[in-house]
Design an enzyme around this catalytic site. Sequence first.
Site, PDB file in Angstrom:
ATOM      1  N   SER A 199      26.284  57.892  15.781  1.00 16.02           N
ATOM      2  CA  SER A 199      25.874  57.331  17.453  1.00 16.02           C
ATOM      3  C   SER A 199      27.261  57.395  18.166  1.00 16.02           C
ATOM      4  O   SER A 199      27.076  57.307  19.560  1.00 16.02           O
ATOM      5  CB  SER A 199      25.707  55.791  16.894  1.00 16.02           C
ATOM      6  OG  SER A 199      26.630  55.242  16.477  1.00 16.02           O
ATOM      7  N   GLN A 226      30.141  42.611   7.475  1.00 17.66           N
ATOM      8  CA  GLN A 226      29.818  41.835   8.570  1.00 17.66           C
ATOM      9  C   GLN A 226      29.739  40.572   8.442  1.00 17.66           C
ATOM     10  O   GLN A 226      29.544  39.595   9.184  1.00 17.66           O
ATOM     11  CB  GLN A 226      28.589  42.475   9.292  1.00 17.66           C
ATOM     12  CG  GLN A 226      27.385  42.283   8.690  1.00 17.66           C
ATOM     13  CD  GLN A 226      26.096  42.451   9.452  1.00 17.66           C
ATOM     14  OE1 GLN A 226      25.648  43.824   9.181  1.00 17.66           O
ATOM     15  NE2 GLN A 226      25.764  41.997  10.522  1.00 17.66           N
ATOM     16  N   HIS A 246      21.173  44.299   8.263  1.00 13.82           N
ATOM     17  CA  HIS A 246      20.074  43.633   8.686  1.00 13.82           C
ATOM     18  C   HIS A 246      19.550  42.442   7.888  1.00 13.82           C
ATOM     19  O   HIS A 246      18.376  42.200   7.942  1.00 13.82           O
ATOM     20  CB  HIS A 246      18.691  44.812   8.518  1.00 13.82           C
ATOM     21  CG  HIS A 246      19.080  46.161   9.536  1.00 13.82           C
ATOM     22  ND1 HIS A 246      19.660  45.995  10.661  1.00 13.82           N
ATOM     23  CD2 HIS A 246      18.797  47.492   9.042  1.00 13.82           C
ATOM     24  CE1 HIS A 246      19.744  47.406  11.171  1.00 13.82           C
ATOM     25  NE2 HIS A 246      19.320  48.216  10.298  1.00 13.82           N
ATOM     26  N   GLY A 297      27.681  48.815  11.607  1.00  9.42           N
ATOM     27  CA  GLY A 297      26.994  49.709  10.958  1.00  9.42           C
ATOM     28  C   GLY A 297      26.823  51.160  11.348  1.00  9.42           C
ATOM     29  O   GLY A 297      26.317  51.617  12.479  1.00  9.42           O
TER      30      GLY A 297
END
Length: 239
Positions: free
Chosen positions: A72, A113, A138, A66
């Site tokens: 990030s 995923q 999630h 993700g």
Amino acid sequence: MSDTFRHVRDPAEIADLAKKSTSELAHIYFERSGAVSMKWHHYLDVYDRYLSAYRGKANLRFMEIGIADGGSFNIWRPYFGQAAILYGVDIVPSCREKVEALGLDCQARIGSQADPEFLRSVVKEMGGLDIVIDDGSHVAEHQLTSFRTLFPLLSEGGLYICEDLHTAYWADWQGGLRRPGTFIEVVKDIVDCLHSWYGPVDNAMADMDLHRSIPAIHVHDSMVVIEKAKVDPPSLIIM
């Protein structure tokens, strides 16, 4: 004071939060520029607590599930250094182009995923795996598939981190308090599995023999950090 979570966008309040964080990772986060990165404030020091030991490690192999716009990586690259092998996976095709545009020598691969074959192919390309951060869909079943696929591929001394576990309590993410199958409940099952040395444990995670490969689990608000290392049978010393 509010008794629930808030979204913080006000620059003055963000500056105040920056002063409350003392870790190097937090410093990098608040000083970075470029693509947006959303992190819960308390994550920053928690990450630094567990990841600082890996800084500067030659050929560190790191995967984040993700990645959105790749923001990030503006944290992970300066934190882990230029020698780290940094990969991200996402289902949105445009992520790859956005990550490449950062110019940070980070890689993005497009896939789900929840697809074990895809995940294994990325790990093979990386040449192994030392750290996983699951910040993906999630969704409960996706988180479980990723763990079952990737944890066995982690190196000795590796870390598996799953974040945003508050979604395990939200129906839109297949969640609910004590609802079977959420990653919170998976973690509880793993805790039981760690004690398989002392009696039979029959739960959804027992088939992985995790008592032989997990020395410790660390649970924080919305985050779990799972260590991987060979575990010998416990020895009770009597002398």
